[in-house]
Design an enzyme around this catalytic site. Structure first.
Site, short mmCIF file in Angstrom:
data_model
loop_
_atom_site.label_atom_id
_atom_site.label_comp_id
_atom_site.label_asym_id
_atom_site.label_seq_id
_atom_site.Cartn_x
_atom_site.Cartn_y
_atom_site.Cartn_z
N TYR A 14 0.82 -1.21 0.00
CA TYR A 14 0.00 0.00 0.00
C TYR A 14 0.85 1.26 0.00
O TYR A 14 0.42 2.31 -0.46
CB TYR A 14 -0.93 0.01 1.22
CG TYR A 14 -2.09 -0.93 1.06
CD1 TYR A 14 -3.28 -0.50 0.48
CD2 TYR A 14 -1.99 -2.26 1.47
CE1 TYR A 14 -4.34 -1.36 0.32
CE2 TYR A 14 -3.06 -3.13 1.30
CZ TYR A 14 -4.24 -2.68 0.73
OH TYR A 14 -5.29 -3.53 0.56
N ASP A 36 9.28 -7.11 -4.87
CA ASP A 36 8.61 -7.78 -3.77
C ASP A 36 8.89 -9.27 -3.90
O ASP A 36 9.14 -9.77 -5.00
CB ASP A 36 7.10 -7.52 -3.85
CG ASP A 36 6.41 -7.63 -2.50
OD1 ASP A 36 5.89 -6.61 -2.01
OD2 ASP A 36 6.40 -8.75 -1.93
N THR A 95 2.50 -5.60 14.21
CA THR A 95 2.70 -5.81 15.64
C THR A 95 3.18 -7.24 15.86
O THR A 95 2.67 -8.18 15.24
CB THR A 95 1.37 -5.57 16.39
OG1 THR A 95 0.91 -4.25 16.07
CG2 THR A 95 1.56 -5.69 17.88
N LEU A 165 1.02 9.35 3.74
CA LEU A 165 -0.18 9.21 2.92
C LEU A 165 -1.27 8.48 3.70
O LEU A 165 -0.98 7.70 4.60
CB LEU A 165 0.13 8.44 1.63
CG LEU A 165 0.46 6.95 1.69
CD1 LEU A 165 -0.75 6.05 1.89
CD2 LEU A 165 1.17 6.54 0.42
N CYS A 278 -2.40 0.97 10.54
CA CYS A 278 -1.36 1.81 11.17
C CYS A 278 -1.67 2.34 12.56
O CYS A 278 -0.83 2.22 13.46
CB CYS A 278 -1.07 2.99 10.26
SG CYS A 278 -0.24 2.47 8.76
N LYS A 281 -1.35 -0.15 15.53
CA LYS A 281 0.01 -0.69 15.55
C LYS A 281 1.02 0.37 15.99
O LYS A 281 1.89 0.09 16.82
CB LYS A 281 0.34 -1.19 14.14
CG LYS A 281 1.80 -1.23 13.78
CD LYS A 281 1.99 -1.85 12.42
CE LYS A 281 1.99 -0.86 11.26
NZ LYS A 281 3.18 0.01 11.19
N ARG A 445 -21.31 5.56 11.22
CA ARG A 445 -20.38 6.48 10.54
C ARG A 445 -20.95 7.87 10.34
O ARG A 445 -20.40 8.64 9.54
CB ARG A 445 -20.01 5.89 9.17
CG ARG A 445 -19.21 4.62 9.25
CD ARG A 445 -17.79 4.91 9.66
NE ARG A 445 -17.01 3.69 9.76
CZ ARG A 445 -15.70 3.68 9.97
NH1 ARG A 445 -15.03 4.80 10.10
NH2 ARG A 445 -15.05 2.55 10.07
P1 NAI Z 1 2.09 -4.14 2.86
O1 NAI Z 1 2.00 -5.37 3.68
O2 NAI Z 1 0.97 -3.74 1.98
O3 NAI Z 1 3.40 -4.22 1.91
C1 NAI Z 1 4.63 -4.68 2.33
C2 NAI Z 1 5.23 -5.55 1.23
O4 NAI Z 1 6.58 -5.86 1.55
C3 NAI Z 1 4.53 -6.90 1.06
O5 NAI Z 1 4.03 -7.02 -0.26
C4 NAI Z 1 5.64 -7.93 1.35
O6 NAI Z 1 5.56 -9.08 0.52
C5 NAI Z 1 6.89 -7.14 1.04
N1 NAI Z 1 8.10 -7.65 1.70
C6 NAI Z 1 8.26 -7.98 3.00
N2 NAI Z 1 9.54 -8.36 3.22
C7 NAI Z 1 10.20 -8.27 2.04
C8 NAI Z 1 11.54 -8.51 1.63
N3 NAI Z 1 12.46 -8.90 2.51
N4 NAI Z 1 11.86 -8.32 0.33
C9 NAI Z 1 10.92 -7.91 -0.56
N5 NAI Z 1 9.64 -7.64 -0.23
C10 NAI Z 1 9.28 -7.82 1.06
O7 NAI Z 1 2.44 -2.97 3.87
P2 NAI Z 1 2.13 -1.40 3.69
O8 NAI Z 1 0.76 -1.08 4.11
O9 NAI Z 1 2.63 -0.96 2.37
O10 NAI Z 1 3.09 -0.79 4.81
C11 NAI Z 1 4.50 -0.76 4.67
C12 NAI Z 1 5.07 0.13 5.76
O11 NAI Z 1 4.60 1.46 5.59
C13 NAI Z 1 4.68 -0.29 7.17
O12 NAI Z 1 5.78 -0.06 8.01
C14 NAI Z 1 3.57 0.66 7.51
O13 NAI Z 1 3.49 0.91 8.89
C15 NAI Z 1 3.97 1.92 6.79
N6 NAI Z 1 2.88 2.81 6.44
C16 NAI Z 1 1.69 2.33 5.96
C17 NAI Z 1 0.68 3.19 5.58
C18 NAI Z 1 -0.61 2.67 5.05
O14 NAI Z 1 -1.53 3.46 4.89
N7 NAI Z 1 -0.75 1.40 4.75
C19 NAI Z 1 0.84 4.65 5.65
C20 NAI Z 1 2.13 5.04 6.11
C21 NAI Z 1 3.10 4.15 6.49
#
Ligand code: NAI
Length: 469
Positions: A14, A36, A95, A165, A278, A281, A445
């Protein structure tokens, strides 16, 4: 500073996906490769008909313009690392489920393995950017790992560049960010690396919106921002309970309070509780950090924001049971919305799951409709949330449908769990005609016009309003 020509983003989720797609769009001179380990996710990003793995308004248009030009998606992590000057680490940091800090601390093993991979395969110097949300001082661990494992002659600068974002408005937030935060060591090398990344954002973000600070401040600012946003929701939700008990109206209270320019009107909407991957967590992360730093009062303060959110969800579920004459056993309830908020298909920590679990505990039958969430995702979430239920048992009590009117047919109550705009446009008269009577609507809501629905004949209960249904 280094002139960044090639960027690699580890993690096509995301955050990594939209963020780096926008960088590619805005910086045609930079080659951006998002990698990924998850093959099916990468296949979806590469799909010829643009059926991308995440739903986000405007995202398809961005990917259509940049994919194949200077934006690439791949599972060849090593190659992308090696070719790049700058690497975003944008992997998940959920978490922790077990071990020390279970239930609170961040599980950093994805960050660590991505970092170890960089050290193992890089044959030239890189700028490594923490994009994931991480506990304060994680950059230091990354540095130690990189420096202890890298090849001779390779140098790594580590930056923190948390992402602010919000899902549902990600593309707009990325096009016009309130601010871009870059944290670095305050050494000449650190400042140089920071300037290189600032140069990338400089392609479309006004200079005064790019804030450069120290590494630890940058890491902590992300946790702080999410904690304070969630705290606003918990504060307004706490007040919504007082409104219901007194006859005050939370919308009017929010409006009046938000008019104070020191407080401001945004993010003051009462609801059934916040969700998403988020807020909870990151606050638990802050709680854990505070405890580790021997600051129990600080930990307890932030903990209460999460406790209030849990309270709001159970309070809402209880009010459904009470209003339906103190029993919902064997009754049929439609739940409109499953995503944690509108305009996303993301269901992580969604309040809808908690509500459905609570209804199932009373042995009510539940029919769910959501415009964007995949049916398989709903079953996965429900089986995880109800470990005592087999899938067969769940399927006896839960039905998933593709039409909101059908969801409400022959039901005793409709519960609005997500603020999808399309629920406003439902033909509520038709819904009413097809429901069992008395027909109840529970608006979790503050979405629908309660008075209009009452005129049709519904009994309507709205969060934060003390009126009789
Ligand atoms: P997500 O779970 O959608 O994406 C993470 C991706 O990383 C997964 O597709 C996973 O397969 C991949 N991955 C994990 N280990 C890997 C490795 N060693 N090599 C290659 N790929 C690997 O997570 P999301 O939502 O994108 O969040 C990512 C980070 O951003 C988190 O720390 C989150 O707290 C932070 N964040 C998330 C927001 C949101 O709205 N979702 C907003 C701001 C920050």
């Amino acid at each position: 500073p280094v002139n960044v020509k090639k960027i690699c983003c580890i993690g096509a989720g995301y955050v990594g996906g939209p963020t780096c797609a926008v960088i590619a769009l805005k910086c045609p001179q930079i080659q951006v490769t998002i990698v990924d380990l998850n093959q099916s996710r990468i296949d979806a990003w590469n799909s010829p008909d643009f059926s991308l793995p995440i739903y986000e308004p405007g995202l398809v248009e961005v990917v259509k313009q940049a994919r194949g030009r200077n934006l690439f998606f791949s599972t060849d992590v090593d190659k992308a690392i090696n070719e790049s000057d700058l690497i975003f680490v944008s992997v998940n940091t959920p978490t922790k489920k077990t071990g020390v800090g279970a239930g609170f601390g961040a599980d950093l093993h994805y960050v660590e393995s991505a970092t170890r991979r960089i050290a193992a395969v890089a044959t030239s110097s890189k700028i490594v950017v923490e994009k994931s949300t991480v506990p304060c001082r994680t950059a230091e661990s990354m540095r130690t790992i990189l420096e202890s494992n890298c090849r001779p002659g390779c140098h790594f600068d580590i930056l923190s560049n948390p992402e602010f974002l919000a899902e549902g408005t990600a593309i707009n937030d990325l096009f016009k960010p309130d601010r871009v935060l870059i944290g670095s060591l305050q050494t000449p090398e650190g400042k140089n690396a920071s300037a290189a990344l600032a140069g990338v954002y400089g392609n479309w973000v006004p200079k005064e919106r790019v804030l450069t600070v120290g590494l630890w401040s940058s890491e902590l600012s992300k946790l702080a921002a999410n904690a304070m946003l969630a705290q606003r929701i918990s504060s307004i939700n706490a007040l919504s309970a007082i409104c219901e008990a007194t006859g005050a109206n939370i919308d009017e209270v929010s409006h009046a309070v938000g008019f104070d320019s020191r407080i401001g009107p945004k993010f003051l909407k009462a609801s059934v509780g916040f969700g998403g991957s988020c807020f909870q967590k990151d606050i638990l992360n802050l709680v854990y950090l505070s405890e580790s730093l021997h600051l129990p009062e600080v930990a307890a303060y932030w903990r209460q924001v999460v406790d209030m959110n849990e309270y709001q969800k159970s309070r809402f579920s209880r009010s459904v049971v009470e209003t339906l004459f103190n029993t919902i056993t064997g009754k049929h309830i439609a739940v409109l919305g499953f995503a944690f908020k509108a305009d996303t298909g993301d269901t992580r920590e969604t309040a809808a799951v908690t509500l459905i679990r609570n209804f199932l505990a009373e042995r009510a039958y539940v029919t769910v409709y959501d415009p964007k969430v995949e049916v398989s995702q709903m079953w996965q979430d429900l089986t995880e949330a109800c470990p005592d239920w087999t899938l067969e048992q769940l399927q006896k009590y839960v039905t998933i449908v593709h039409d909101p009117i059908e969801a409400c047919k022959d039901k005793e109550a409709v519960v609005i769990a997500t603020e999808w705009k399309e629920f406003l446009e439902i033909d509520w008269q038709t819904v009413y005609n097809h429901m069992s009577k008395p027909a109840f609507v529970f608006d979790g809501r503050l979405l629908v016009d309660a008075e209009k629905l009452r005129k049709i004949g519904f009994k309507v209960k709205v969060i934060g309003r003390g009126e009789r249904v």
